[in-house]
Design an enzyme around this catalytic site. Structure first.
Site, PDB file in Angstrom:
ATOM      1  N   CYS A 193       0.821  -1.218   0.000  1.00  0.00           N
ATOM      2  CA  CYS A 193       0.000   0.000   0.000  1.00  0.00           C
ATOM      3  C   CYS A 193       0.849   1.260   0.000  1.00  0.00           C
ATOM      4  O   CYS A 193       0.321   2.365  -0.085  1.00  0.00           O
ATOM      5  CB  CYS A 193      -0.926  -0.004   1.205  1.00  0.00           C
ATOM      6  SG  CYS A 193      -1.769  -1.574   1.420  1.00  0.00           S
TER       7      CYS A 193
ATOM      8  N   CYS B 109     -12.733   0.463   8.654  1.00  0.00           N
ATOM      9  CA  CYS B 109     -11.915  -0.032   7.533  1.00  0.00           C
ATOM     10  C   CYS B 109     -12.054   0.871   6.317  1.00  0.00           C
ATOM     11  O   CYS B 109     -13.157   1.303   5.984  1.00  0.00           O
ATOM     12  CB  CYS B 109     -12.352  -1.433   7.125  1.00  0.00           C
ATOM     13  SG  CYS B 109     -12.442  -2.613   8.483  1.00  0.00           S
TER      14      CYS B 109
ATOM     15  N   LYS C 124     -10.059   6.303   4.477  1.00  0.00           N
ATOM     16  CA  LYS C 124     -11.385   5.873   4.922  1.00  0.00           C
ATOM     17  C   LYS C 124     -12.500   6.387   4.010  1.00  0.00           C
ATOM     18  O   LYS C 124     -13.375   5.633   3.603  1.00  0.00           O
ATOM     19  CB  LYS C 124     -11.618   6.371   6.361  1.00  0.00           C
ATOM     20  CG  LYS C 124     -13.002   6.081   6.901  1.00  0.00           C
ATOM     21  CD  LYS C 124     -13.226   4.592   7.078  1.00  0.00           C
ATOM     22  CE  LYS C 124     -14.685   4.210   7.174  1.00  0.00           C
ATOM     23  NZ  LYS C 124     -15.316   4.057   5.863  1.00  0.00           N
TER      24      LYS C 124
ATOM     25  N   HIS D   2      -9.199   3.920  -0.968  1.00  0.00           N
ATOM     26  CA  HIS D   2      -7.841   3.387  -0.841  1.00  0.00           C
ATOM     27  C   HIS D   2      -7.513   2.454  -2.012  1.00  0.00           C
ATOM     28  O   HIS D   2      -7.469   1.235  -1.852  1.00  0.00           O
ATOM     29  CB  HIS D   2      -7.725   2.665   0.512  1.00  0.00           C
ATOM     30  CG  HIS D   2      -6.368   2.144   0.842  1.00  0.00           C
ATOM     31  ND1 HIS D   2      -5.201   2.666   0.320  1.00  0.00           N
ATOM     32  CD2 HIS D   2      -5.969   1.133   1.684  1.00  0.00           C
ATOM     33  CE1 HIS D   2      -4.163   1.997   0.803  1.00  0.00           C
ATOM     34  NE2 HIS D   2      -4.594   1.065   1.616  1.00  0.00           N
TER      35      HIS D   2
END
Ligand SMILES: [Zn+2]
Ligand SMILES: [Zn+2]
Lengths: 426, 147, 426, 147
Positions: free
Chosen positions: C95, C245, C366, C370
């Site tokens: 990431c 998440c 959030k 992402h």
């Protein structure tokens, strides 16, 4: 924008190099392979080298994602080699992954950020079934337009190239077979190679096995006879046959780079990076001429400009013979031979180890093996050894070696990296 | 229907094929043609692109017969004893395109000649349970009344 | 080896930035997404910028290998954007892929090799079924020891971290919920965000839909009530729930970097790279303390040293809130708050857009979304806009913004990248 | 039997588990222990590593109950209504290890306490048709005669 000849802010040298054994190792993962190459690289420095000396890791890896279901190899490897918390970068440019990783290591040192950097490459390929290896390698082409639509495979693309080359220049499959024979002769002298046998030895072993099993052994007269026989050498992607193709390989390679100043702490005879060039190419159908790799011509020109030399000054080269035709075309695109003369030059021995322009003294991808992400730095390990006179039985003899060139190809020419190393300061 | 913006996206090529069209992008600035269509001209970096339908006529520039197929071609029944042909076709309008070759003898690739006149065929196929058209080329029948 | 504070041979600035819309786009591939970000970046330069000006592409991408069965994205993208034969490097560090790619672009310019470089990030995630997305993200941890053996998932690792943090510091899940509420409030002001609604709006819309369908609508009093209800906010990896998440997202981001000299040709107000730091970390079980990310502490210290500033001088930050607990810990590891005080600080509004230390004004991972390989450069796009006063409705007001910090995390802390941007010359 | 070199490879951890052993590498120089075994000491970078069997006793350092499992755990029957526990265990010899947790109530994670005494269990499982042992930890039964 007019292209300027780039000048790095600092010179960079190689002070250590190591290779794992190349081959098929069911019990070894990428971590195990890279550790093998890493230990040898640390041990190879003239004045010693420890893990603490390394400030960053640049790791070339094609697709541990698909081969091992493991991404984010950078920190995983840094942890395994005891390098935490040093930064670790995974670079992927298909079969040129570690050629490109090496280049980023050079730039990182030139930038002033680091003085000593570890560069590595690794690929663990042999645990997948062969059709899945075919699928995985094909993802390096355009997977929508070339793979899903046109059903190109990796050998298929080079088959298409070969069809155009043979037709245009009147070359024959026999010229290509000579490339394979030469590279196996070199590989037979390389203890790290996947194949440590000549093609004649492979032929004799096969005939012997058949006789031992009581089967009728073919009456092969010589290598060429064997290579013409579909039982020994079946077609993979016409006109390319099995022995035109590099194998599926597990392996790893490592280099330790240092700034010119720092290099003196580690090596009596560092090998300098005289040039590092990189260019990108498009899909095969976009090539104006199927017999010459456009991006390689660009990268080669930039490399010679940066090193300030001409192709004639290259003493030996490791080129990307993923397929025999690729070696032939590379020797032309790199300016060693004129267009259309590469095939004959190889067949006539001009690129043999004792010829005027040795190519792939390591055995090349064909015989040394092609663990794709490890190939680029693997080529440079060979040049490092040759330029230092440490290549053992396959050492090029009878002359002073000053410049070595490595050509690393990603996919079907989408990535072309040309590196020129120099023995001694400029 | 595709909006202009979508026409230069990756999915456009398949949508055109589904309509039995072989479509190139055409640069408004330098007039260069590219297949599949793309949003930026590789020649002059222009971003004003139009579309142009192509005739589907061309000549064989390079080819291979593949005996070691990938999974999706294994599923279609190809393999060691049943190779398939694929290659690069130089279209008469200029651009080249990668495509499968049909109507030629895949088991005798030595008889296939570069320069062979070809014409596009839109083959109905299936992938992952979905119908889709695949581009292929076959030998052109010589038009009547021409030499 | 004593760590020296590195000094780049040349200063580097950002002269253009662009973002695709973030979200789920079934018809768009990585190529389409990156083109969107690229066009916006070219158009954003004050004095104009053309594809010819760009000398190289550094592309962050996590795993097009597994998401799109496409490797070798570098040249594929260079071709699509009209950049051939410029060199193109794909960087993968989970990431943090584009955070690391950005850093390589900075080093490449500092080295003297290039004057102007395009850096991008892209990920196309939403076409895989959700359990395959879970599998794919889990490959960024140690896939042998953490994934196959311990069955860690990506949310699972942060669940473990959260269990330790809540216990040790007496924080509660409600503190974490406040982080999500804040980031959705910011995202609601960002037209590029995947979620352009506050959590209250999401709650109201859900209740309305249920009523319209004639079902009994829950009687949620407010966001906190909604977030406590497993119908609205089910557990994913205890104690983390759905709204702790970040989502699964398609998206791309681009930046154009230039040497300090070249930057003047493109921008009236370039934003300078004051620091770029990167450190690697090991498996979760190797952390001495589960409530602090070891590699992030290292990278943060190096970044402040390189910029020559203290944490107090950071005016705003984009931090890697892949999970709410990750934002809380990052604000501690970056030195904004003391260990254990990050959760309360967020709950009390200290990190709100109008608070003393705005964090994730973009909406963060959030709410903005992402797309993992695009996140690192995406964070820098937000800082670039904020530092230039061009962040529209979500612009931080009432003070001069000088330093912005971005923290980009790969996997579960295996890669930590900290970048500090500065408005105006030093 | 494993050769010394193989003992520090990635496959070694599984081989030891198959023998019902939880084994750490031990640095000959600084004596640091690590699980799984590794060829280089992360502490002092030494490469002279030995092996040490561990007791399997430890305490829970962090955990989670996973309701959204990956494919391989879905296949074992876990899911939204049947979460599983996993976490990090601090072993009494010092190192920590990632492992699945059994014998605790996965559907009531709020009842699971950090610091719980645990002991290793070697669970027989299957993956892709092959038998293999998976490391897990369960609550320790308090040894007799101790406080
Ligand atoms: Zn044009
Ligand atoms: Zn030690």
């Amino acid at each position: 924008m007019a292209s300027r000849v780039p000048r790095l802010a600092r010179n960079v040298a190689i002070v250590g190099a190591g290779l794992s054994k190349f081959g098929a190792f069911p019990q070894k993962t990428s971590r195990d392979l890279l550790f093998e190459a890493f230990s040898e690289a640390l041990g190879s420095a003239d004045k010693g080298l420890a893990a603490e000396d390394l400030e960053a890791l640049y790791l070339g890896n094609f697709s541990s994602d698909l081969f091992e279901q493991q991404t984010h190899m950078g920190p995983l490897m840094a942890e395994w080699l005891g390098l935490l918390p040093k930064p670790s970068v995974r670079v992927e440019d298909a079969c040129a992954s570690s050629g490109v990783a090496f280049r980023q290591g050079v730039l990182a040192i030139a930038s002033g950020m680091y003085d000593v950097v570890l560069v590595g490459g690794v690929e663990k390929m042999t645990n997948l079934p062969s059709e899945r290896v075919t699928d995985t390698l094909a993802t390096a082409s355009d997977s929508v337009f070339e793979f899903q639509h046109a059903a190109f495979t990796f050998p298929g693309v080079f088959g298409i190239i070969a069809s155009a080359y043979l037709e245009r220049y009147g070359a024959t499959p026999e010229h290509l077979m000579r490339v394979a024979i030469k590279n196996h002769q070199n590989g037979a002298l390389n203890p790290k190679a996947q194949f440590t046998s000549t093609i004649r030895e492979i032929m004799e072993a096969r005939a012997r096995r058949l006789r031992e099993r009581g089967e009728a052994a073919p009456d092969w007269k010589d290598e060429m006879d064997f290579l013409h026989d579909p039982r020994g050498n079946p077609v993979v992607a016409w006109p390319l046959r099995l022995f035109d193709c590099s194998p599926v390989t597990d392996g790893a390679s490592c280099l330790v780079l240092a700034s010119e100043d720092a290099a003196r702490n580690f090596s009596d005879r560092p090998v300098y990076v005289a040039a590092t060039a990189h260019a990108s190419g498009g899909a095969l159908a976009s090539w104006p001429d199927l017999t010459s790799t456009p991006a390689l011509r660009v990268a080669a020109r930039q490399a010679y400009e940066m090193a300030g030399i001409t192709p004639e000054q290259i003493d030996l080269a490791e080129v990307h013979d993923c397929f025999t035709i690729a070696e032939v075309m590379a020797t032309e695109d790199l300016g060693f031979f004129r267009p259309g003369e590469g095939a004959l030059a190889a067949a006539e021995g001009l690129t043999a180890r004792d010829g005027p322009r040795p190519v792939n003294t390591s055995g090349g991808l064909k015989a040394k093996g092609h663990p794709v992400g490890a190939t680029g730095t693997g080529q440079l390990v060979e040049l490092w050894k040759q330029l230092r006179g440490e290549a053992g039985q396959r050492q090029v003899k009878g002359r002073q070696l000053r410049y070595g060139l490595a050509e690393n190809l990603g996919g079907t020419g989408g990535t072309c990296v040309v590196t020129i190393l120099r023995q001694g300061q400029s | 229907m595709t909006t202009t913006e979508e026409a230069f996206g990756v999915a456009a090529f398949q949508r055109f094929l589904d309509q039995r069209r072989l479509v190139a992008s055409r640069c408004a600035h330098c007039r260069a043609l590219y297949v599949p269509p793309r949003p930026v001209c590789p020649q002059c970096h222009g971003m004003e692109m139009g579309l142009q339908d192509l005739s589907g006529r061309g000549r064989l520039a390079g080819f291979t017969a593949i005996s070691v197929p990938p999974s999706h071609m294994l599923q279609e029944g190809f393999g060691r004893d049943n190779p398939y042909l694929t290659g690069v076709v130089a279209l008469e309008e200029g651009p080249r395109v990668a495509a499968r070759l049909v109507g030629l003898e895949a088991s005798s690739p030595e008889k296939v000649k570069l320069g062979t006149r070809l014409t596009a065929v839109f083959q109905e196929g299936e992938r992952d349970g979905q119908k889709r058209v695949v581009l292929a080329f076959q030998p052109a029948t010589r038009p009547k009344g021409r030499g």
